[in-house]
Design an enzyme around this catalytic site. Structure first.
Site, mmCIF file in Angstrom:
data_model
loop_
_atom_site.group_PDB
_atom_site.id
_atom_site.type_symbol
_atom_site.label_atom_id
_atom_site.label_comp_id
_atom_site.label_asym_id
_atom_site.label_seq_id
_atom_site.Cartn_x
_atom_site.Cartn_y
_atom_site.Cartn_z
ATOM 1 C CG HIS A 11 94.782 -23.007 -7.473
ATOM 2 N ND1 HIS A 11 94.298 -21.801 -7.895
ATOM 3 C CD2 HIS A 11 93.702 -23.681 -7.007
ATOM 4 C CE1 HIS A 11 92.994 -21.764 -7.710
ATOM 5 N NE2 HIS A 11 92.603 -22.886 -7.160
ATOM 6 C CE LYS A 36 101.072 -21.412 -16.601
ATOM 7 N NZ LYS A 36 101.329 -20.122 -17.263
ATOM 8 C CG HIS A 130 88.146 -18.086 -1.487
ATOM 9 N ND1 HIS A 130 89.328 -18.773 -1.613
ATOM 10 C CD2 HIS A 130 87.712 -17.879 -2.748
ATOM 11 C CE1 HIS A 130 89.594 -18.978 -2.889
ATOM 12 N NE2 HIS A 130 88.623 -18.446 -3.604
ATOM 13 C CG HIS A 134 87.903 -13.803 -5.212
ATOM 14 N ND1 HIS A 134 89.116 -13.681 -5.846
ATOM 15 C CD2 HIS A 134 87.687 -15.135 -5.099
ATOM 16 C CE1 HIS A 134 89.609 -14.883 -6.103
ATOM 17 N NE2 HIS A 134 88.767 -15.785 -5.651
ATOM 18 N N GLY A 308 87.737 -16.515 -10.413
ATOM 19 C CA GLY A 308 88.248 -17.122 -11.635
ATOM 20 C C GLY A 308 87.334 -16.998 -12.838
ATOM 21 C CB THR A 555 101.005 -13.927 -26.846
ATOM 22 O OG1 THR A 555 100.721 -15.111 -26.103
ATOM 23 C CG2 THR A 555 102.381 -14.068 -27.479
#
Lengths: 610, 49
Positions: A11, A36, A130, A134, A308, A555
């Protein structure tokens, strides 16, 4: 040295280009494809990164993928074996996908890259890990010479959390927590249970939490999470379905809390608010135990966060106020998109052994403004081509017109300079409003963004004024810290108002800036700095001069389910498809009443709800 | 063939010898399943695979 990082196939695909150890360009593929969370190969994002330098792919020193597919495959196989025969249906679904393409990602990536440039040498393709990606994205751009680095997410290969120590150019992972024990997956399980989409609804759950009471915290700690004093934990897999099934939680989970999982778009009740408050409290407890024990164990004074879970700005604010670390820096692209940047940085310093120059000023992320920008002539040409009617001003005139619109209570689309990298709009691709207006939150939620009415908005505040309005003295340039509105800015509530529960609380103005004050007086802060975004800083200064208030509602420039706008054409379409009343693109000002009504779009049904 | 060499090297380096027969069987049988289509379950579960 020029290194391209890529994240893809799960994603939030993205590409990031690092030049001599400095983030130079980065963007998510979704912004170009308008899908998206687009998971496809990020061809357009790579094209953008290369165009920024004028280089061809074959002229780069390396291309780095953000994780190791073989290790992920190993984790899958071992997981299926551990739960067999349960999980056979998931196995049957996953394996064709793997045997068709994911297992051959190296050659797949090589082919895709060669399609972009036939002279690309596949030997230049490297693979990071991974959580190392990060961690690298959190440490190398941070303003710290040395720091403790904590990464928390759903899952990568095996790790779900990692602890690393960064010192100069060195970055070494010292501890890991492995699948299936994952704070990110626990939060996602509750996101699913509360009826929101996994992987995009986690923000909603966090925004819903202040409406409820943490009534189920002890139940979670007694049954689901075996939490140790150092913050490590194990999840009781009897309550979860993700190891072998097709949902996050199972019937035993539902029986524990006494209600079935909420169907998407069904009515939110106080029960769901309590569930949200409870899992948020547990999440905070887990991360605070981790950070406290790591601070005591290592003696480090600086903390970097990514993954995340680091987008949980409420938890981040609590870590900062807990005081175990002097400084906390959070990577603005903490999700998997940021893994592209981290992979490239890890290769630069660890694989190629290049020294690190610690960023001066705020950090090395250039305010996260790493995406495409458009020259003034190009903006005017593109707007004319789509039939927009606009006025062109000089800088001062544009700022004056924008301030006038904001003071008049208009929702203003604000499209300026380079697009942000990461999920937050930070004054590059934003919708702005007057935070003093009691009706602004509802207007923006329901008429402009077409999203749920309970969702809060964030304030952008002049960095030099943040302490006058919020209980916060530090910087927060990426909207990744939550702090409370200062007491003297709050409105005293009546007994009847205090007694309200749930979403009824929303309609009560509780401070001088009600549109950005959540029901618990918290606000997700963005401090705006003249050094990284002088135009947005100028706008806030102008709004302050006109009103005495150095705060604006900020926003993201999109509607529900739509990726944030990327180009002036995207901005114009969103403007014509929503109740945004004024659009400012560069120094061009567009007013809704002057546009051709025939260009209005039915925008509400255009995007799949998130 | 480079794929087979790489995955073998990988399993040896990770000392996951017991996965070798499983992987071999799956790659052999893979030809049979590649024709089936994967389904989209993404909204209901984290993208674990």
């Amino acid at each position: 040295m020029r290194i391209l990082g890529i994240s893809a196939y799960y994603h939030d695909s993205a590409a990031a280009l690092v030049v001599d150890g400095v983030p130079f360009a980065a963007a998510q593929e979704e912004r170009f494809t308008r899908v998206k969370h687009d998971a496809g190969f990020p061809a357009q994002a790579i094209g953008y990164c290369l165009a920024q330098t004028g280089l061809k792919l074959s002229q780069l020193d390396a291309v780095v993928f953000y994780e190791k597919p073989f290790v992920k495959f190993e984790r899958l196989l071992e997981t299926y074996l551990s739960v067999a025969p349960r999980g056979f249906r998931q196995f049957l679904t996953a394996m064709p996908l793997w045997l068709r393409e994911k297992l051959f990602q190296k050659s797949l990536l090589g082919d895709e890259l060669k399609a972009l440039d036939a002279e690309f040498d596949p030997a230049k393709l490297l693979f990071s890990e991974h959580h190392l990606s990060h961690a690298a994205s959190a440490f190398y751009p941070s303003p710290f010479e040395r720091a403790l680095v904590l990464t928390l997410d759903g899952v990568g290969e095996w790790p779900t959390s990692s602890v690393a120590l960064g010192n100069g150019a060195a970055l070494d992972i010292v501890k890991e927590l492995h699948f299936p024990h994952s704070l990110g997956l626990l939060y996602s399980a509750f996101t699913h249970y509360a009826g929101f989409k996994v992987n995009s609804g986690e923000y909603k759950l966090m925004g819903l939490a202040p409406y409820g009471r943490p009534a189920h915290t002890q139940t979670i700690l007694d049954h689901l999470v075996d939490l140790k004093p150092d913050g490590s934990f194990r999840l009781d897999q009897r309550y979860f379905d993700y190891m072998g099934g097709f949902t996050m939680t199972n019937a035993r989970f539902e029986a524990l809390f006494g209600e079935p999982a909420r169907a998407g778009e069904a009515q939110l009740t106080p029960f769901h608010m309590d569930i949200a408050a409870s899992i948020q409290a547990v999440t905070e407890e887990v991360v605070l135990r981790m950070t406290r024990s790591l601070a005591a164990e290592t003696g480090e004074r600086n903390l970097c966060l990514a993954g995340g879970v680091a987008l949980n700005c409420v938890a981040n604010g609590k870590i900062l106020r807990d005081g175990r670390f002097d400084k906390v820096w959070v990577q603005p692209a903490s999700g998997d998109a940021g893994g592209a940047l981290g992979a490239a940085l890890a290769a630069h310093h660890r694989e190629f052994g290049k020294p690190r120059t610690v960023a001066t000023g705020l950090d090395g992320m250039a305010g996260a403004y790493l995406g495409p920008a458009f020259a003034p002539d190009e903006i005017a040409g593109r707007l004319r081509a789509v039939g927009a009617v606009f006025e062109e001003h000089d800088e001062a005139g544009m700022l004056a017109q924008t301030v006038e619109g904001l003071v008049a209570g208009k929702a203003v689309g604000w499209f300026q300079g380079r697009m942000e990298f990461g999920p937050r709009a930070l004054g590059g691709r934003s919708i702005l409003g007057d935070p003093r207006s009691p009706s602004m939150q509802k207007t923006l939620n329901l008429r402009v963004k077409f999203r749920e009415s309970f969702r809060p908005f964030a304030p952008a505040v002049l960095a030099e004024d943040v302490g006058d309005w919020f209980e916060h003295e530090d910087v927060s340039p990426y909207m990744l810290m939550v702090a409370e509105v200062r007491r003297e800015r709050r409105r005293t509530m009546t007994a009847a108002e205090e007694a309200l529960f749930g979403i009824d609380k929303l309609n009560v103005a509780r401070s001088e800036i009600p549109a950005v004050t959540h029901v618990d007086y918290s606000a997700r802060l963005q401090t705006v700095h003249a050094e990284t975004n002088p135009r947005f800083h100028g706008l806030l200064s102008g709004f302050k001069a006109a009103t005495g208030c150095p705060v604006l509602v900020n926003t993201s420039f999109n509607v529900r389910g739509e990726p944030i706008v990327c180009t002036p054409e995207d901005a114009f379409r969103c403007f014509m498809g929503s109740d945004i009343e004024m659009l400012v693109v560069g120094t061009c000002v567009l007013r809704k009443e002057r546009q051709d009504p025939a260009l209005a779009l039915d925008y509400t049904s255009r995007f799949e709800l998130d | 063939m480079s794929f087979l060499r790489e995955i073998t090297e990988f399993l040896l380096a990770r000392k996951k010898y017991w996965l070798i027969p499983i992987v071999v069987m799956m790659v052999v049988m893979g030809g049979l399943v590649v024709l089936t289509k994967g389904s989209a379950v993404a909204p209901f579960i984290y993208t674990l695979f």
